[in-house]
Design a protein around this motif. Structure first.
Motif, short mmCIF file in Angstrom:
data_model
loop_
_atom_site.label_atom_id
_atom_site.label_comp_id
_atom_site.label_asym_id
_atom_site.label_seq_id
_atom_site.Cartn_x
_atom_site.Cartn_y
_atom_site.Cartn_z
N GLY A 528 58.73 -14.97 -38.49
CA GLY A 528 57.42 -14.97 -37.85
C GLY A 528 56.83 -13.58 -37.76
N GLN A 529 57.67 -12.59 -37.46
CA GLN A 529 57.17 -11.22 -37.39
C GLN A 529 56.69 -10.71 -38.74
OE1 GLN A 529 59.48 -8.31 -35.36
NE2 GLN A 529 60.17 -9.71 -33.75
N VAL A 530 57.44 -11.03 -39.79
CA VAL A 530 57.04 -10.61 -41.14
C VAL A 530 55.69 -11.22 -41.50
CG1 VAL A 530 57.59 -10.78 -43.59
CG2 VAL A 530 59.39 -10.20 -41.95
N VAL A 531 55.54 -12.51 -41.25
CA VAL A 531 54.29 -13.20 -41.60
C VAL A 531 53.14 -12.67 -40.74
CG1 VAL A 531 53.09 -15.42 -41.61
CG2 VAL A 531 55.45 -15.27 -42.43
N PHE A 532 53.39 -12.46 -39.43
CA PHE A 532 52.34 -11.98 -38.53
C PHE A 532 51.81 -10.62 -38.99
CE2 PHE A 532 51.15 -9.33 -34.86
CZ PHE A 532 50.09 -10.07 -34.37
N TRP A 533 52.71 -9.67 -39.18
CA TRP A 533 52.26 -8.32 -39.53
C TRP A 533 51.69 -8.26 -40.94
CZ3 TRP A 533 51.16 -5.56 -35.68
CH2 TRP A 533 51.92 -5.61 -34.51
N THR A 534 52.20 -9.11 -41.84
CA THR A 534 51.61 -9.17 -43.18
C THR A 534 50.19 -9.72 -43.12
OG1 THR A 534 53.80 -9.53 -44.17
CG2 THR A 534 51.87 -10.10 -45.50
N GLY A 535 50.01 -10.78 -42.32
CA GLY A 535 48.67 -11.36 -42.17
C GLY A 535 47.69 -10.37 -41.57
N ILE A 536 48.11 -9.66 -40.51
CA ILE A 536 47.24 -8.67 -39.90
C ILE A 536 46.92 -7.55 -40.89
CG2 ILE A 536 47.08 -6.94 -38.08
CD1 ILE A 536 46.78 -9.82 -37.12
N ALA A 537 47.92 -7.12 -41.65
CA ALA A 537 47.70 -6.07 -42.65
C ALA A 537 46.70 -6.52 -43.70
CB ALA A 537 49.03 -5.68 -43.31
N CYS A 538 46.80 -7.78 -44.14
CA CYS A 538 45.86 -8.31 -45.13
C CYS A 538 44.43 -8.28 -44.61
CB CYS A 538 46.26 -9.73 -45.53
SG CYS A 538 47.77 -9.85 -46.51
#
Length: 738
Positions: A528-538
């Protein structure tokens, strides 16, 4: 003919009957909690609940149709599916075995079997209910015993263990009270795969047992169906008397009853009003088709008037969507196609066939609109994927305050900053869903929800990706990234603070937050953390990508979607679970909302290409003393009219060659159109979402929130004008404000 046959007849006609009458009886919405209880230990897997809900969907729909459709109810009030819990318990045994916490499993089972009126045990400590024990729990014990024991001594230890080691805890027990009906109890049991609920004097939130409530009995599914089927014999008798020619044909009886009710409803004033709306709409649509098909000379002579009329009628249909019951996306698409046909075939001396010039203009307009639509599509999909992986726990874990006024400010600023990087509609939906767990009181939750609308609209103004209108101006090169952030941040913050200072005075401190159903903070899983921070970065990388490459923003957003799509495919490689992948997120998107934007922007494009918006700009310039007042008026108008078409119209009214990128006019329009939509609940997509989620009505919002939102609106404008004057040197005598 039995009552069961009558029920089958009613089920067969439920779909037809629902067209004739609105719901009037209470029916519990299927729960979405992540555990199943009463007969099995709580589990934290959501997939089990989703699978069960999917398997039960047909049955739940049938139950809902029966329980909410008065055309199928020939019984007195309080009978059949509307029978009260008190009456159900009176007609049934409602018994249970009263067990103690330290009582052994084998003794509890003996107590249950010895009592002919009991098939469950309620476990107490003193007079406080601690848990529930059923035969399903005993079967689970027996299964574990068979799988793990190797001797009679070990086997006996299971049966001698205290019942408290195996029961369903009181905090997970569902309950009903005097306000519930048989239909709501059945829906609750069906959606949660249970056979028992306890009847208490007062239930807690989400129909969970409230500590200290008085237990009056246990309601079983068999008891409910026995009472309902007994009552429905009365329905059969009533139908047989009313339609004696169909005494042995319950389906025909029900059809005759529906015909009778349909005639009664046709005379209802509300139904007559809807019929009139439908008739007028059909007449307008039919007349328009005939007018276009006949190639009327009136259209050629009055094409401008025809386009304005189509736009006005379409916009009325959009504003009063709830009254007319027309989907606004459908209205917007019809409006845009009607205007383009008029422009292509009848405007400016056209011969009835679109010219090459018009076709080129249509392609250009579609290309411009597609930029925004693809941008919204990709951004919404990224947010859905993050939410599916519970990425927003990063936010909810920050909320620990038990002060209502403190929570008011925390939610306000969280919403403000979240809407700057996500879109304000998405943030509103997420935060209102969170408030349902945090705020048990309905009135408080509506006020907090209104505050979320104000904060989301203010927060969306100061970044290119926070609000659709700012995004439109940014994509069209009216605004650029850095000046938008630096020059609109302070006015947006002032707008938020001024509004919240007014609204927070309506919040009354109490202990209601202690009833919150939000689970205690817990760490987010690594995935979840990987997906969250990747989404925010995108999302955050979009303006950087645009500045570095010079490519349109939608290319950056589509790149981000592709990146997170690939990432989630890698994370879930080989897994059967599909709900966490991008295709599932795409299926949940508000496609009709994107088509609405398409229709609106294409309609505005016609007005722009025809020169009508230029004429309006000239009128405003000639009659209003300054561009500041024009922007302020546009913001106030956005409280009544959706800000998307308003900003689109403004972009067509004023030329970039005259008012360049980051001109004060464009920044003021972004600020005013974004924050002005908070003045009335219908003025923004966030407000409309709140209306649907929390049933907030127009007058309540106007009474409670409009004054605060208006104060914030003018405070933000004043702050921007003062800031602009300082930056330009006008207040210091060093220059002239642009």
């Amino acid at each position: 003919m039995t009552a069961i046959h009558l029920t089958a007849a009613a089920l067969a006609l439920a779909q037809t009957a629902s067209a004739f009458a609105p719901p009037t009886l209470k029916c519990i919405t299927p729960r979405t909690s992540s555990f199943i209880h009463h007969g099995s230990r709580p589990t934290t897997t959501t997939s089990t609940t989703k699978l069960h809900n999917a398997e039960q969907s047909i049955q739940e729909d049938d139950l809902t149709a029966l329980s909410t459709n008065p055309t199928l109810n020939l019984l007195p009030a309080g009978y059949g599916f509307s029978a009260s819990m008190e009456r159900v318990l009176k007609d049934a045994a409602g018994g249970y075995y009263k067990a103690k916490m330290d009582e052994s499993v084998i003794d509890v089972m003996e107590g249950i079997t010895a009592d002919v009126n009991a098939d469950v045990a309620l476990v107490f400590e003193g007079e406080e209910l601690m848990g529930l024990f059923t035969d399903s729990d005993y079967i689970k014990i027996a299964t574990e015993r068979a799988a793990t024991t190797t001797s009679e001594t070990e086997s006996a230890s299971f049966l001698a263990a205290p019942v408290s080691s195996f029961f369903t805890p009181a905090s997970s027990i569902l309950c009903v009270d005097a306000t519930d009906t048989a239909s709501s109890a059945i829906a609750m049991m069906t959606s949660n795969n249970i056979r028992h609920v306890i009847y208490v004097d007062k239930c807690g939130s989400d129909h969970l047992y409230l500590p200290g409530s008085k237990v009056n009995g246990v309601v079983k599914m068999q008891d409910l169906m026995r009472v309902i089927q007994s009552d429905e014999r009365l329905s059969l008798n009533e139908l047989s008397k009313k339609f004696p020619g169909f005494a042995d044909k319950p389906i025909e009886q029900m059809r005759e009853e529906l015909k009778s009710r349909a005639n009664e409803l046709a005379a209802n004033p509300e139904t007559a009003k809807k019929d009139l709306i439908r008739a007028v709409t059909l007449a307008l649509f039919g007349g328009s088709v005939v007018l276009f098909a006949s190639q009327s000379s009136w259209l050629s002579e009055n094409a401008n008037l025809a386009m304005v009329a189509i736009f006005v009628l379409g916009y009325i249909g959009i504003i009063f969507e709830e009254v007319f019951e027309f989907n606004k996306a459908a209205v917007a698409l019809l409006m845009s196609t009607g205007m383009w046909v008029t422009y292509a075939d009848f405007y400016g001396g056209s011969t009835g066939v679109a010219s090459e010039t018009v076709l080129d203009q249509l392609k250009e307009q579609l290309a411009e609109v597609s930029d925004i639509c693809f941008f919204l599509l990709a951004a919404s999909a990224i947010v859905e994927v993050v939410d599916a992986h519970q990425g927003f726990k990063v936010v909810t874990n920050l909320i620990t305050t038990k002060s209502k006024k403190g929570l008011f400010w925390v939610i306000g600023f969280l919403t403000f900053f979240l809407s700057a990087i996500l879109n304000n509609l998405t943030v509103t939906i997420v935060m209102v869903s969170l408030l349902r767990k945090l705020i048990p009181n309905d009135d408080d939750r509506r006020l907090f929800g209104a505050m979320v609308v104000v904060a989301a609209n203010a927060g969306g103004v100061w970044t290119p990706i926070g609000d659709v209108t700012t995004t439109m101006l940014w994509i069209n090169n009216n605004l650029s990234t850095i000046p938008t952030i630096t020059e609109l941040f302070l006015p947006s913050v002032v707008c938020l603070i001024a509004s919240l200072f007014f609204l927070v005075n309506q919040v009354e401190e109490d202990t209601s937050l202690s009833e919150s159903t939000l689970p205690p903070p817990s760490p987010l899983a690594a995935r979840g953390q990987v997906v969250f921070w990747t989404g925010i970065a995108c999302l955050l990388a979009v303006p950087i990508f645009n500045d570095l490459t010079g490519l349109p923003p939608y290319i950056a957003m589509l790149t981000g979607l592709g990146a997170i799509w690939t990432l989630t495919d890698i994370i879930h490689m080989g897994e059967e679970e599909e709900d966490l992948k991008v295709p599932a997120a795409l299926s949940k998107l508000d496609t009709s909302g994107i088509l609405f934007f398409l229709g609106i922007l294409m309609s505005i494009g016609v007005l722009d290409r025809s020169g009508l918006l230029k004429d309006l700009a000239v009128f405003l310039n000639n009659n209003l003393p300054s561009q500041d007042i024009i922007a302020t008026v546009i913001g106030i108008a956005s409280a009544l009219i959706d800000n998307v078409p308003l900003v689109a119209a403004t972009m067509g009214m004023y030329d970039l060659t005259e008012f360049g990128t980051d001109d004060k006019l464009w920044q003021l329009i972004a600020l005013c159109a974004g924050t002005g939509g908070s003045i009335l609940v219908i003025g923004s997509a966030s407000g409309v979402a709140l209306m649907g989620l929390e049933k907030v009505d127009f007058l309540w919002y106007a009474k409670k929130v409009t004054a605060g939102a208006t104060i914030g609106y003018f405070a933000g404008i004043a702050t921007y004008l003062a800031q602009n004057a300082v930056l330009s040197g006008a207040l210091l005598g060093g220059g002239v404000s642009p």
